[in-house]
Write a protein that holds these residues in place. Structure first.
Motif, short mmCIF file in Angstrom:
data_model
loop_
_atom_site.label_atom_id
_atom_site.label_comp_id
_atom_site.label_asym_id
_atom_site.label_seq_id
_atom_site.Cartn_x
_atom_site.Cartn_y
_atom_site.Cartn_z
N TYR A 1 -72.52 -9.95 -4.85
CA TYR A 1 -71.81 -9.94 -3.28
C TYR A 1 -70.63 -10.23 -3.44
O TYR A 1 -69.58 -9.93 -2.90
N ALA A 2 -70.28 -11.25 -4.42
CA ALA A 2 -68.71 -11.50 -4.55
C ALA A 2 -68.00 -10.40 -5.32
O ALA A 2 -66.85 -10.17 -5.05
N GLY A 3 -68.82 -9.55 -6.17
CA GLY A 3 -68.00 -8.41 -6.88
C GLY A 3 -68.03 -7.12 -5.92
O GLY A 3 -67.35 -6.35 -6.37
N ASP A 4 -68.65 -7.11 -4.66
CA ASP A 4 -68.62 -6.15 -3.67
C ASP A 4 -66.97 -5.79 -3.43
O ASP A 4 -66.28 -6.73 -2.89
N PRO A 5 -66.51 -4.48 -3.54
CA PRO A 5 -65.12 -4.36 -3.25
C PRO A 5 -64.74 -4.65 -2.04
O PRO A 5 -63.82 -5.07 -1.56
N SER A 6 -65.75 -4.48 -0.82
CA SER A 6 -65.35 -4.77 0.54
C SER A 6 -65.23 -6.14 0.68
O SER A 6 -64.56 -6.86 1.43
N VAL A 7 -65.97 -7.03 -0.02
CA VAL A 7 -65.76 -8.57 0.01
C VAL A 7 -64.37 -8.93 -0.66
O VAL A 7 -63.64 -9.68 0.18
N ALA A 8 -63.77 -8.24 -1.87
CA ALA A 8 -62.81 -8.37 -2.30
C ALA A 8 -61.58 -8.18 -1.20
O ALA A 8 -60.52 -8.92 -1.75
N LEU A 9 -61.47 -7.27 -0.41
CA LEU A 9 -60.52 -6.89 0.38
C LEU A 9 -60.18 -8.12 1.46
O LEU A 9 -59.05 -8.08 1.92
N LYS A 10 -61.19 -8.84 1.58
CA LYS A 10 -61.11 -9.66 3.01
C LYS A 10 -61.09 -11.29 2.21
O LYS A 10 -60.85 -12.12 2.87
#
Length: 64
Positions: free
Chosen positions: A32-41
């Motif tokens: 989950y922390a590695g998900d690009p959509s999480v990284a954007l936010k």
């Protein structure tokens, strides 16, 4: 709702379990922390987020 106050506080409902992360959660944390959509936010989370990052973070919160 069950609230257990011990050394670690746990909040549990029918749909949620909120507790301190454990080493058994490592795969989910990295996923989950590695998900690009999480990284954007969340600019405070390194991207790409790898196993080493999660292990370091868990070690850090365990010493607090």
């Amino acid at each position: 709702m069950i609230i257990e106050i011990t050394q670690t506080t746990v909040l549990e409902t029918a749909r949620l379990l909120l507790r301190t992360p454990e080493h058994g959660d490592i795969d989910s944390i990295v996923l989950y922390a590695g998900d690009p959509s999480v990284a954007l936010k969340t600019p405070a989370i390194t991207h790409p987020y790898r196993l080493g990052h999660a292990l370091e973070w868990l070690d850090e919160i365990e010493t607090d």
